[in-house]
Scaffold this motif. Structure first.
Motif, short mmCIF file in Angstrom:
data_model
loop_
_atom_site.label_atom_id
_atom_site.label_comp_id
_atom_site.label_asym_id
_atom_site.label_seq_id
_atom_site.Cartn_x
_atom_site.Cartn_y
_atom_site.Cartn_z
N SER A 240 0.87 -9.03 3.64
CA SER A 240 1.27 -10.09 2.70
C SER A 240 2.66 -9.82 2.17
CB SER A 240 0.27 -10.19 1.54
OG SER A 240 0.33 -9.01 0.75
N HIS A 241 3.21 -10.82 1.50
CA HIS A 241 4.48 -10.73 0.78
C HIS A 241 4.23 -11.36 -0.59
CE1 HIS A 241 7.08 -9.62 4.21
NE2 HIS A 241 6.22 -10.32 4.92
N LEU B 113 8.98 -13.68 -6.79
CA LEU B 113 9.94 -12.66 -6.36
C LEU B 113 11.08 -12.51 -7.35
CD1 LEU B 113 10.51 -12.96 -2.53
CD2 LEU B 113 9.88 -10.94 -3.80
N ASN C 180 11.97 -8.81 -0.54
CA ASN C 180 10.82 -9.55 -0.04
C ASN C 180 9.92 -8.57 0.70
OD1 ASN C 180 9.06 -11.65 0.47
ND2 ASN C 180 10.13 -12.30 2.32
N GLN D 144 7.18 -6.38 2.50
CA GLN D 144 5.88 -6.55 3.17
C GLN D 144 4.91 -5.57 2.53
OE1 GLN D 144 5.39 -6.89 7.51
NE2 GLN D 144 4.05 -5.13 7.33
N ARG D 145 3.72 -6.08 2.20
CA ARG D 145 2.70 -5.25 1.58
C ARG D 145 1.51 -5.16 2.53
NH1 ARG D 145 2.53 -8.64 -3.93
NH2 ARG D 145 1.64 -10.07 -2.42
N SER E 186 3.41 -0.78 -0.12
CA SER E 186 4.45 -1.79 -0.21
C SER E 186 5.81 -1.15 0.00
CB SER E 186 4.43 -2.47 -1.59
OG SER E 186 5.47 -3.41 -1.71
#
Length: 123
Positions: free
Chosen positions: A20-21, A27, A31, A33-34, A57
């Motif tokens: 996910s982001h 935000l 950005n 990415q998790r 993350s």
């Protein structure tokens, strides 16, 4: 013996993570990415749920808001983060340190160094 067996999780993680982001409207920087390895999802009775697992993350900063009955405790395994409160101030955590985010909390989550944590969320 209990009908509910004990669960163990941590590093190294197993299985495929959910990617996910942060939502674009939340935000503040980057950005990232998790990755989430949700190891436990268990009802708590009265339509309540417990989530627990491993989360990681990249560096970034985004808004967070806990629901009126949602709270989290997490322990940093690797990296550093800050949880900023809209009421002012922040808590910073590194390896071996834990933070509790209370129900109704609003603020932001900042990953200062690539982060891996274990978490427990009650909702």
């Amino acid at each position: 013996m209990s009908a509910n067996p004990l669960s163990r999780f941590g590093l190294p993680t197993s299985g495929e993570p959910e990617l996910s982001h942060p939502q674009p409207e939340r935000l503040l920087a980057g950005n990232p990415q998790r990755k989430t390895w949700n190891a436990i999802e268990s009802p708590l009775g009265a339509a309540r749920t417990l989530y627990s697992g491993v989360w990681s993350s990249e560096i970034g900063h985004w808004r967070i808001a806990m629901g009126p009955t949602e709270q989290e405790v997490f322990t940093v395994l690797e990296g550093r983060c800050r949880v900023h409160s809209d009421a002012g101030g922040f808590q910073e955590a590194g390896p071996g340190q834990a933070i509790h985010i209370p129900a109704g909390f609003t603020g932001s989550f900042e990953v200062l160094e690539a982060l891996t944590k274990t978490y427990v969320i009650c909702e």
